[in-house]
Motif scaffolding. Structure first.
Motif, PDB file in Angstrom:
ATOM      1  N   THR A 125       3.478  -7.868  -4.551  1.00 51.16           N
ATOM      2  CA  THR A 125       2.302  -7.984  -5.593  1.00 51.16           C
ATOM      3  C   THR A 125       1.476  -6.917  -4.039  1.00 51.16           C
ATOM      4  N   TYR A 126      -0.040  -6.200  -4.242  1.00 50.90           N
ATOM      5  CA  TYR A 126      -0.398  -5.901  -3.808  1.00 50.90           C
ATOM      6  C   TYR A 126      -0.680  -6.213  -2.212  1.00 50.90           C
ATOM      7  N   TRP A 129       2.798  -5.650   0.036  1.00 57.94           N
ATOM      8  CA  TRP A 129       2.772  -4.340  -0.202  1.00 57.94           C
ATOM      9  C   TRP A 129       1.845  -4.372   1.430  1.00 57.94           C
ATOM     10  N   SER A 177       0.425  -0.286  -1.733  1.00 61.59           N
ATOM     11  CA  SER A 177      -1.113  -1.462  -2.015  1.00 61.59           C
ATOM     12  C   SER A 177      -1.471  -1.253  -2.920  1.00 61.59           C
ATOM     13  N   TYR A 178      -3.101  -0.139  -2.644  1.00 66.26           N
ATOM     14  CA  TYR A 178      -4.156   0.480  -3.193  1.00 66.26           C
ATOM     15  C   TYR A 178      -3.798   0.940  -4.381  1.00 66.26           C
ATOM     16  N   GLU A 180      -0.991  -0.759  -6.862  1.00 63.95           N
ATOM     17  CA  GLU A 180      -1.002  -2.130  -7.005  1.00 63.95           C
ATOM     18  C   GLU A 180      -2.390  -2.321  -7.363  1.00 63.95           C
ATOM     19  N   TYR A 181      -3.283  -2.388  -6.341  1.00 60.71           N
ATOM     20  CA  TYR A 181      -4.738  -3.196  -7.037  1.00 60.71           C
ATOM     21  C   TYR A 181      -5.254  -2.417  -7.551  1.00 60.71           C
TER      22      TYR A 181
END
Length: 250
Positions: A125-126, A129, A177-178, A180-181
């Motif tokens: 998930t973000y 990450w 991470s960004y 995926e968010y």
């Protein structure tokens, strides 16, 4: 006195946690006894407390699966995987649940980058990450300090190269991470809950039917107009469906 006041503030939190744990254990026992509907009631009570987990939705999905309720079982398996993409049991059971659906939707062939994203990047998930990024940030800082204070040429070279690599991995994990968010907020998916749904070519009742979907089918939500949702299938088909006929995996 201050300690006593602090403990009194924490008491409702401990009591709530204990209640949730008791509900979860009781629900699991009901599931083992084959009382799936009663187990669902308890799992739903836990869900209202907002103390949800991948395991909660996985167990809830198993109850619906045992009751042959296709759409709720697929929906909750998807919820379990949304919270923990590495939940192998949920992945396996979701595959079994999808076999109960009537629609056979062939996915559009994916590009190399899309396959990499699905096979590796989406496994976390973000939030996970973001944790990876934090780990690499500490590693980069530590290795740079070791490089700065080490006098041995070979070690200095090793620590320098390692710190640079850690910094690069930090940037990559932050970017992932960004992204995926952003994807989690913009890409919305839903499950068809009605037994049979007529998909229209426009958000009106008198518009033409373009195709039919059945319960359990997964769709991507593209847009909203009044109480209609514009959806897209994995094979590329697009249409409009009443919002009441689907349930968004939030």
């Amino acid at each position: 006195m201050k300690k006593l006041f602090f403990l009194l503030l924490l008491f409702p939190v401990f009591l709530s946690a204990q209640t949730v744990d008791e509900l979860f254990v009781n629900a699991n026992n009901l599931y083992k006894e084959g009382q799936y509907e009663k187990a669902i009631e308890l799992y739903k009570k836990i869900e209202t407390t907002k103390k949800v987990s991948s395991e909660l939705y996985y167990n809830l999905a198993n109850c619906y699966y045992k009751l042959n309720q296709v759409a709720p079982s697929i929906y909750n398996y998807e919820k379990a995987l949304q919270l923990n993409p590495l939940n192998a049991d949920a992945q396996n059971n979701l595959a079994f649940a999808k076999r109960l659906t009537l629609d056979r939707i062939e996915e559009v062939p994916k590009s190399f980058l899309q396959k990499i994203h699905e096979k590796y990047i989406q496994k976390l998930t973000y939030n996970q990450w973001a944790i990876v990024a934090v780990v690499f940030s500490f590693m980069a800082a530590l290795l740079f300090l070791l490089f700065y204070f080490t006098n041995t040429p070979n070690k200095k070279r090793l620590f320098f190269v390692s710190s640079i690599l850690s910094f690069l991995f930090l940037l990559v994990s932050l970017t992932i991470s960004y992204n995926e968010y952003h994807n989690s907020k913009t890409n919305k998916f839903a499950i068809i809950f009605n037994q049979q749904v007529s998909i229209k070519n426009a958000p009106t009742l008198n518009s033409n039917e373009v195709f039919i979907l059945h319960e359990g089918a997964k769709v991507k939500v593209l847009d909203t107009v009044d109480d209609w949702k514009k959806i897209k299938l994995a094979d590329g088909k697009i249409g409009w469906v009443k919002a009441s006929e689907i349930k968004i995996i939030s």
